[in-house]
Design a protein around this motif. Structure first.
Motif, PDB file in Angstrom:
ATOM      1  N   LYS A   1       0.812  -1.219   0.000  1.00 51.63           N
ATOM      2  CA  LYS A   1       0.000   0.000   0.000  1.00 51.63           C
ATOM      3  C   LYS A   1       0.846   1.269   0.000  1.00 51.63           C
ATOM      4  O   LYS A   1       0.439   2.290  -0.555  1.00 51.63           O
TER       5      LYS A   1
ATOM      6  N   ARG B   1      -9.242   1.876  -2.837  1.00 49.80           N
ATOM      7  CA  ARG B   1      -9.376   0.901  -3.924  1.00 49.80           C
ATOM      8  C   ARG B   1      -9.309   1.571  -5.292  1.00 49.80           C
ATOM      9  O   ARG B   1      -9.482   2.777  -5.416  1.00 49.80           O
ATOM     10  N   ARG B   2      -9.039   0.736  -6.304  1.00 49.53           N
ATOM     11  CA  ARG B   2      -8.758   1.251  -7.631  1.00 49.53           C
ATOM     12  C   ARG B   2      -9.863   2.182  -8.123  1.00 49.53           C
ATOM     13  O   ARG B   2     -11.045   1.918  -7.907  1.00 49.53           O
TER      14      ARG B   2
END
Ligand code: ASP
Ligand code: MG
Length: 448
Positions: free
Chosen positions: A112, A193-194
Motif C-alpha cells: 500500500k 481501492r482502484r
C-alpha cells in the motif's frame, strides 16, 4: 468552495497538466483532487507483485522503467530550471523509497505504501507547475485528513481534519490534494481501492460541504450506454443520485461505485465534465430530477460476474435458509450483487472470486450448489415506479433472442438488472439500446 477531480489521463502528459492548470485558473477558490499519471498505478501494482512473487531484482527492473518515464515528463513540463531541479529531487526520493523494500516478508502494508506513490508524484509535479506559472496554490496532504475505519471512510474524522488542514494551510486559491490514498485505523497508509480518486473528491465535497463537485474525465459525461460496447450512444445531461449510484456500481466506468453516496448525503451536486471539451454540458447528478418523459435513462454492464445457484430440498415452507446462505457470504466477506429467489432455490451473483472455493464448500454443507463463471450483469437504470405498467415488459421484449440467466426488478425503483452469459453481452446491450432508446436514436440519426 468547489471540488474538482482530474483523472489519470487528464494529468497523463505534460501538456495535459498545463491544460488543466489553465482550466482551473478562474480566480475561484477550489480544491483540486488528482489521480496518478495514467498507467502509474498499474505499474505500481506490477512492482509490488514483483516484490512479493519474483523478488527484488524483478521489482527493481520495473521501478527503473517507471522512473525513466518521469524525466522527459519533467523536462517538458517546466520552463524554469529551479522547478526541474525540485521535481527531479522529488522523483529521486520517491523511486529510492520504491527501491528500499525487501522481498522477504513483504507485507500488505508495504504494497500500500508503494501504491500511494502515484498520487504523491502527480500532485507534487502539478503543484510545482502551478507555482511556476504564478498561481496561488498549496498542497493539502490527503494523508493528513483522509482516513478509513474498518475499511470504510471515516466521515466524521475526514470532515474535522479537513477543516483543520485547510485552516492551517492559510488562504489560497488552489488547494491541491491526492485522490485515492488515505490512512487506515492501524495508522498505515492505505487507499480507497482502484479508481478511488472520484471517491476522494466526493468525500471532500460532502464533508465541507462544497457547493459543487466536478469530476473531469476525457468523455462528455455519462452516456446512455457504454460507448466501448455500443456504437450509437448519447450523453445524458441529468441523473438522480440514485440512478447514478446504480450505474456506477453496475459498470459505468466513468464513476467509482461508492462515490455517489457522500455527495448524496450532503446534497452536493456532482458534475461529470470533459477536459477536452470544457464548455460541453456534461452530466449533472443531483437530487432534483427534471421530469423527462424518458423513464429509462441508461444501461451499464459489469463483467466477470459469478452466478451461484443454491438449492435446498427443504426450502418449501422452510425459514432460515436465506439467513444461512447470507451468513456464509458474511463469513467470507464477499458481497452479493444480485439475488433472485424461487420457492426451492436461490440464485445470486458475486464479483469477487477470491473466496469462491471456501464459499461453495460451506454452502454444500446444507444445499446443492451450481457455479457459473463468465457472466455479465446488465443494469437498466431509470425512474421506474411500481405503479407504472410496461417498463419491465419493454426491457424483456428487446431481449427475445438472448438467454437470460437471472432477472431482478423491484429492489430499487431505479434499476432492473439482467444476468447473461458474457458471450451475449454485446448483442444484449445493442438490443437494449435500440429497443429502449430507439426514438432518441432515430432523431439523432435524422439530424446527422
Ligand atoms: N490512481 C488510482 C487508480 O488508478 C486511483 C484513481 O485513478 O482513481 O486506480
Ligand atoms: Mg477513474
Amino acid at each position: 468552495m468547489r471540488v474538482l477531480k482530474f483523472g489519470g489521463t487528464s494529468v497523463g502528459k505534460p501538456e495535459r497538466m498545463k491544460h488543466i492548470a489553465k482550466l482551473i485558473n478562474d480566480g475561484v477558490e477550489k480544491i483540486v483532487v488528482l489521480s496518478a499519471v495514467s498507467g502509474t498505478t498499474n505499474s505500481l501494482v506490477e512492482i509490488h507483485t514483483a516484490y512479493k512473487k519474483e523478488g527484488k531484482k524483478a521489482a527493481h527492473k520495473l521501478i527503473e522503467k517507471l522512473e525513466a518515464s518521469y524525466y522527459p515528463f519533467i523536462e517538458q513540463l517546466y520552463a524554469k530550471n529551479s522547478s526541474i531541479k525540485k521535481a527531479k529531487k522529488l522523483i529521486g526520493e520517491v523511486f529510492d523509497l520504491l527501491r528500499s523494500f525487501k522481498s522477504k516478508n513483504f507485507s500488505e502494508a508495504d504494497a500500500k505504501i508503494i501504491l500511494a506513490q502515484g498520487e504523491l508524484i502527480s500532485t507534487h509535479l502539478f503543484l510545482y507547475y502551478t507555482q511556476e506559472i504564478g498561481l496561488n496554490a498549496t498542497l493539502i496532504p490527503a494523508l493528513d485528513f483522509m482516513k478509513t475505519t474498518d475499511g470504510e471512510p471515516d466521515l466524521k474524522y475526514i470532515a474535522k481534519k479537513l477543516r483543520k488542514t485547510l485552516v492551517k494551510s492559510g488562504k489560497h486559491q488552489l488547494y491541491i490534494t491526492q485522490g485515492y490514498i488515505c490512512m487506515n485505523d492501524k495508522e498505515e497508509i492505505d487507499n480507497l481501492r482502484r479508481g478511488g480518486s472520484d471517491y476522494t473528491a466526493t468525500l471532500i465535497g460532502g464533508a465541507l460541504p462544497a457547493t459543487e463537485i466536478q469530476i473531469w474525465t476525457d468523455i462528455d459525461g455519462m452516456h446512455n450506454t457504454d460507448p466501448r460496447v455500443v456504437k450509437d450512444t448519447f450523453p445524458i445531461h441529468e441523473l438522480s443520485f440514485e440512478e447514478a449510484a446504480e450505474l456506477a456500481y453496475f459498470g459505468a466506468k466513468i464513476l467509482h461505485p461508492s462515490c455517489v453516496l457522500p455527495a448524496q448525503k450532503s446534497g452536493v451536486p456532482v458534475k461529470l465534465l470533459n477536459t477536452m471539451e470544457p464548455k460541453a454540458k456534461g452530466t449533472v447528478i443531483s437530487e432534483v430530477v427534471t421530469r423527462t418523459p424518458q423513464r429509462v435513462k441508461a444501461i451499464a454492464a459489469k463483467d466477470d460476474i459469478t452466478a451461484i445457484k443454491i438449492r435446498s430440498s427443504r426450502m418449501l415452507n422452510a425459514y432460515g435458509f436465506l439467513k444461512k446462505i447470507f451468513e456464509v457470504f458474511e463469513e467470507f466477506q464477499t458481497s452479493i450483487d444480485m439475488v433472485v429467489t424461487s420457492e426451492v432455490a436461490v440464485s445470486l451473483t458475486i464479483d469477487d472470486n477470491t473466496k469462491l472455493k471456501a464459499i461453495v464448500k460451506a454452502l454444500k454443507k446444507f444445499a446443492e450448489v451450481e457455479v457459473d463463471k463468465g457472466q455479465t450483469i446488465i443494469c437498466v437504470a431509470g425512474e421506474f415506479k411500481h405503479t407504472e405498467a410496461g417498463i419491465a415488459a419493454k426491457v424483456i421484449n428487446t431481449l427475445t433472442k438472448i438467454p437470460i440467466r437471472m432477472i431482478s426488478s423491484g429492489g430499487s425503483r431505479s434499476n432492473i438488472s439482467i444476468l447473461v452469459d458474457s458471450k451475449y453481452k454485446v448483442k444484449a446491450m445493442n438490443a437494449l439500446n435500440e429497443g429502449l432508446f430507439g426514438d432518441i436514436l432515430k432523431k439523432k440519426r435524422a439530424k446527422a
